[in-house]
Structures are given as structure tokens and as C-alpha cells.
Design a protein around this motif. Structure first.
Motif, PDB file in Angstrom:
ATOM      1  N   THR A  95       0.842  -1.194   0.000  1.00 48.73           N
ATOM      2  CA  THR A  95       0.000   0.000   0.000  1.00 48.73           C
ATOM      3  C   THR A  95       0.880   1.248   0.000  1.00 48.73           C
ATOM      4  OG1 THR A  95      -0.019   0.163   2.407  1.00 48.73           O
ATOM      5  CG2 THR A  95      -1.706  -1.238   1.385  1.00 48.73           C
ATOM      6  N   ASP A 125      -7.141   2.571 -13.276  1.00 49.20           N
ATOM      7  CA  ASP A 125      -5.898   2.267 -12.558  1.00 49.20           C
ATOM      8  C   ASP A 125      -5.053   3.515 -12.319  1.00 49.20           C
ATOM      9  OD1 ASP A 125      -6.398  -0.509 -12.420  1.00 49.20           O
ATOM     10  OD2 ASP A 125      -5.641  -0.785 -14.455  1.00 49.20           O
ATOM     11  N   THR A 127      -5.128   4.832  -8.786  1.00 49.56           N
ATOM     12  CA  THR A 127      -4.229   4.136  -7.867  1.00 49.56           C
ATOM     13  C   THR A 127      -2.830   4.719  -7.959  1.00 49.56           C
ATOM     14  OG1 THR A 127      -5.507   2.096  -8.055  1.00 49.56           O
ATOM     15  CG2 THR A 127      -3.240   1.902  -7.260  1.00 49.56           C
ATOM     16  N   SER A 179      -2.296   7.787  -5.894  1.00 48.95           N
ATOM     17  CA  SER A 179      -2.250   7.608  -4.443  1.00 48.95           C
ATOM     18  C   SER A 179      -0.841   7.294  -3.938  1.00 48.95           C
ATOM     19  CB  SER A 179      -3.214   6.496  -4.019  1.00 48.95           C
ATOM     20  OG  SER A 179      -2.756   5.221  -4.438  1.00 48.95           O
TER      21      SER A 179
END
Length: 227
Positions: free
Chosen positions: A92, A118, A121, A124
Motif C-alpha cells: 500500500t 488504474d 491508484t 495515491s
């Protein structure tokens, strides 16, 4: 701290002194050592130390790990003294940042791309990783992560935040790397199976051809001319 602004060519999954020297002689900027046991490119710590000593001072050394904990990462950094950690598992953003602190090194986080969603993601991870490695998603039944020699739709990256530094991977080879660079304008490119004659067996001629094609394409972009 490695130079995060210069275009970088990374040859990953090197496992023998002969092919490592071929990559260095051809002008590789980064070399990747794979510590995932299920990969055909896996190297032991002992072999990795041997290879790292050959590369040290000539190219940046990248240690590829999959879902390790902070203690394991710190021990690897102490023994190998790489320049980067490459996280190729399900880490993560919080775990990625923790691994960077534990290792005291820049971290490259690999993320699979198959659809526009995607890209959220990817965003992040922008504060957790020093570079993002954009790769194809592995087949559902794959034994190990990575693109498995398949490219993804590079056009998807047109919507990627231009402030996110990334390297491109997944299905690159000497024949398509110039086009990939022209389409995506990455900060670097990463290849493994695309310069092999068999899984895990690097081909010095393909390595040299790949690096030459990538270098030419990157130089053309910098000059604002077609490759």
C-alpha cells in the motif's frame, strides 16, 4: 540520492556476470536484481552481492522485492547496499513509505495498468514512492507479478498527472521501445523478458539493441524531433 530527473534505462532480472557486463557495456543506467523466489530471474543474496560489486559505480543497483516487511528490507539494504528498492507486490502507499524509511533508500513502486481507473491508484502513491514503475497487469493465474512480456495500452497514460515521475515497463523489446517512448514520454524504461532468448536467459545482443533504440528515441524527444 540517485538522479531522478535524467532518462534512465533499466535492465532487470540480470543473473549472471556475463549478461550483467553486457548490460553495463551497452550503457544501462540501472540494473535490477530479482529476489522473488518464484521468478525465473531469481538470484540468491550471495549471487546478488557478486553482481552488485561488478555494477557498483557504473550503474544504479535496484533490488526487486515482493511483499517483504520492513525488517527484511533493512537487512537486505545492509547486506547488498543497493541504490533503490523496487516494490513489486501489493504494498500500500503506507507500506511503501514505511519501506523507504526502513531502507533509507529511494523506492520505486511497480503498479499494473490495464484500464483508465488504474490511474487513480497511481496518484495515491505519488508521495510514498520516488518513482512509479508502470507495468502491465499479470495474468490472473500468474505465479509471480509483472507484465509477463505483454504491453498495456500506452494511450491510457495520456490522462496521467504529468507531475508524477514514472518509468515504463511491460512488454517492451527492441522493436517497440522507441514507439513506447514517443507515445508516453516516461522518465525511464525498464525491460526484462524483452531482452531474453528464454525465460530468465538474457541475450547480450538484444540488450545492446534495446538500449541503443531507447537512447535514440529519448534523445529525439529531448531535441523535439521524431526518432
Amino acid at each position: 540520492m540517485p538522479n531522478s530527473s535524467a532518462f534512465a534505462i533499466k535492465i532487470c532480472g540480470l543473473s549472471t556476470p556475463e549478461t550483467l557486463r553486457a548490460a553495463l557495456d551497452a550503457g544501462a543506467d540501472m540494473i535490477g536484481l530479482n529476489f522473488h523466489p518464484k521468478s525465473p530471474r531469481f538470484v540468491t543474496l550471495e549471487r546478488a552481492i557478486e553482481l552488485a560489486e561488478i555494477a557498483r559505480g557504473r550503474a544504479e543497483i535496484v533490488a526487486l522485492i515482493v511483499d517483504w516487511d520492513e525488517r527484511q528490507a533493512a537487512e537486505l539494504v545492509e547486506a547488498l547496499k543497493p541504490d533503490w528498492l523496487q516494490l513489486h507486490g501489493r504494498e500500500t502507499p503506507e507500506q511503501t513509505a514505511a519501506m523507504r524509511r526502513a531502507g533509507g533508500l529511494p523506492v520505486m513502486k511497480a503498479l499494473g495498468i490495464s484500464e483508465a481507473a488504474d490511474l487513480k491508484t497511481v496518484a495515491s502513491y505519488r508521495d510514498a514512492a520516488d518513482r512509479i514503475l508502470l507495468d502491465a497487469k499479470p495474468p490472473k493465474d500468474a505465479a509471480y507479478p509483472g507484465g509477463h512480456g505483454r504491453p498495456f495500452d500506452w494511450g491510457l497514460l495520456a490522462d496521467l498527472d504529468p507531475g508524477i515521475p514514472f518509468m515504463l515497463s511491460g512488454g517492451l523489446d527492441p522493436a517497440n521501445v522507441a514507439e513506447a517512448i514517443q507515445v508516453t514520454h516516461p522518465q525511464g524504461i525498464d525491460v526484462s523478458s524483452g531482452v531474453e532468448s528464454a525465460p530468465g536467459v538474457k541475450d547480450p545482443a538484444r540488450i545492446a539493441e534495446f538500449i541503443a533504440a531507447a537512447r535514440k528515441a529519448a534523445a529525439a524527444i529531448q531535441k523535439g524531433s521524431p526518432a
